[in-house]
Write a protein that holds these residues in place. Structure first.
Motif: not given
Ligand code: ADP
Ligand code: MG
Length: 482
Positions: A6, A198, A200, A202, A210-213, A235, A245, A247
């Protein structure tokens, strides 16, 4: 073990504890009649101009100094343009390219005692927006501009945290820091500190992020932890199912524990930032910065080290007792009055914390004063009461029955240390339990230990818990082995 790692970065809005707004003389006080704390500037009437609040600048600089950050001698306000009903100007005045606070870092002590450094990317000054009230009006939305123009700093971290625990530990450390230096009142229920997380994931060993939210506006540590855990799970599920994912910005409802997508992520470009022509760049002099540096009080991290060195506390105890200013002041007051740091720590982290938690009270509202707790500790140390009785006395103090001495007197709780009286009691117990005494004398060392407890129990019962335990033990032993 999970195959995933994470990654978390935080953006935190810290409401500065100034009396007035960042660009107007309206009050920042919470809870007033809607729109009663909104000046012409906050209402964005044409022809009005902002005047920067010096105190807001000072507080931002203090924060920067407290996290060892670069303080930018020159910073620039910009307009972030967007439409929203609670933003009558049509733009938020904020900083982007030249923020007031540059890179810094904070060291956080985790639950297991290990240390973690979180880098701070920057912190910038900005104004808060107003509030839309959807619930109070039927079929309409109310707009309250009392909060519009409240000064904030937005603190942005690097994506350095690797678990929900680390993120929460950082958030707590930040809370204790900003309250300790007096730049924020720390009242999370009123939104004084709001966290955007934020997140993401990996694959372990992967370098690329990785792409985050981004989940916005979490205003409690518990919600923050829940939101991160949920998002990590979500995720990983998507990625393990072969998906990807998006964004996006998400909202988390703490009451239902459900999060949902709010909007796809916008770019800085979407906001058409440009330097605000109404405000001059903020220039800071060397003297100003030195003066602010000298005005900083002891920081929580320094206090933690001092508590370990000065009072011999463990790292764990020191961390808890230094975490907020009210707790550490209370602790130091009790130590000073009682002269016993260990007992003070035990009582504050034990009985007192349990009561405060159960009644959801802050230590500032604690009904047991530092003087009373110190008196209680003194009575324990001079053997007036046993620790068991001390808990009863504490209850009495909590319920407002008076000082420990008054309660001990009124309830007749004084420990019986009169050896004559104790001897009589011991003799009586042995006479009443002659068979057990016989068995005790016949038993071997190992068995005796267990059997001894029976006599202690009888004596405590007979004395209603008031027998001095040490004296009682000695007298019983003598009488039994006699
Ligand atoms: P933007 O400019 O698009 O808002 P930033 O680079 O300013 O993005 O980052 C915003 C926040 O998101 C920072 O706290 C940063 O640490 C965090 N962040 C950036 N990338 C990631 C990622 N891949 N995973 C988790 N957090 C991230
Ligand atoms: Mg950003």
């Amino acid at each position: 073990m999970s195959a995933w790692e994470t990654v978390i970065g935080l953006e935190i809005h810290v409401q500065l504890a100034t009396k007035t707004k960042i660009f107007s003389a309206a009050s920042t006080a919470f809870g007033a009649e809607p729109n009663s704390h909104a000046s012409l500037v906050d209402l964005a009437l044409p022809g009005t101009l902002p005047v920067l609040n010096r105190e807001a600048v000072n507080m931002a600089v203090k924060f920067g100094l407290a996290v060892g950050a670069e303080i930018n001698r020159r910073s620039v306000f910009e307009r972030k343009n967007y439409f929203y009903p609670d933003l009558p100007k049509g733009y938020q005045t904020t900083q982007l390219a030249e923020p007031i606070v540059g890179t810094g870092s904070m060291e956080v002590v985790l639950d297991d005692g290990s240390r973690k450094t979180v880098r701070i990317h920057h912190a910038h000054l900005e104004e808060d927006a107003g509030k839309s009230l959807h619930e109070d009006f039927h079929g309409m939305t109310g707009i309250d501009l009392n909060r519009a123009g409240t000064p904030l700093i937005e603190v942005v971290t690097e994506p350095d945290m690797r678990s929900a625990e680390e993120a929460v530990a950082f958030a707590r450390a930040l809370h204790s820091l900003v309250t300790a230096i007096g730049v924020c009142d720390g009242d999370m229920s009123q939104g004084s500190l709001r966290f955007d997380v934020n997140v993401s994931v990996r694959r372990k060993g992967e370098e690329k992020l990785g792409t985050r939210t981004e989940t916005k506006n979490l205003n409690s540590f518990r919600f923050m932890e829940m939101a991160i855990r949920k998002e990590v799970e979500r995720q990983i599920d998507i990625l393990e199912d072969g998906g990807s994912i998006t964004q996006e910005t998400r909202l988390f409802n703490g009451d239902t524990g459900v999060s949902r997508a709010m909007r796809s992520k916008e770019d800085a470009n979407d906001y058409r930032y440009f330097p605000c022509p109404d405000l001059l760049p903020v220039m800071l002099s060397e003297e100003q910065i030195i003066e602010l540096k000298n005005s900083l009080p002891e920081l929580p991290a320094q206090r933690l080290v001092r508590f370990v060195e000065q009072f011999g506390l463990s790292d764990y105890d020191a961390r808890i007792l230094s975490s907020d200013l009210a707790t550490s002041d209370y602790f130091e007051a009790v130590v000073k009055l009682s002269g016993d740091a260990k007992l003070a720590a035990n009582w504050i982290m034990g009985e007192l914390a349990a009561k405060l938690n159960a009644e959801e009270k802050a230590i500032a509202a604690c009904p047991v004063s530092a003087e009373h707790l110190a008196e209680l500790i003194a009575r324990l140390k001079d053997n007036t009461i046993s620790s068991k009785i001390a808990k009863q006395v504490f209850e009495g103090c909590w319920n407002g029955e008076g000082s420990p001495d008054q309660i001990i007197e009124a309830r007749g709780l004084k420990q019986v240390s009169d050896s004559g009286a104790l001897q009589k009691m011991v003799d009586q117990i042995i006479a009443d339990n002659a068979a057990q005494a016989e068995a005790y004398r016949a038993a071997d060392e190992g068995k005796r230990k267990k059997m001894f407890g029976f006599f202690v129990g009888q004596a405590m019962k007979a004395s209603q818990g008031k027998a001095n335990p040490q004296q009682l033990n000695e007298l019983l032993q003598k009488a039994l082995e006699g």
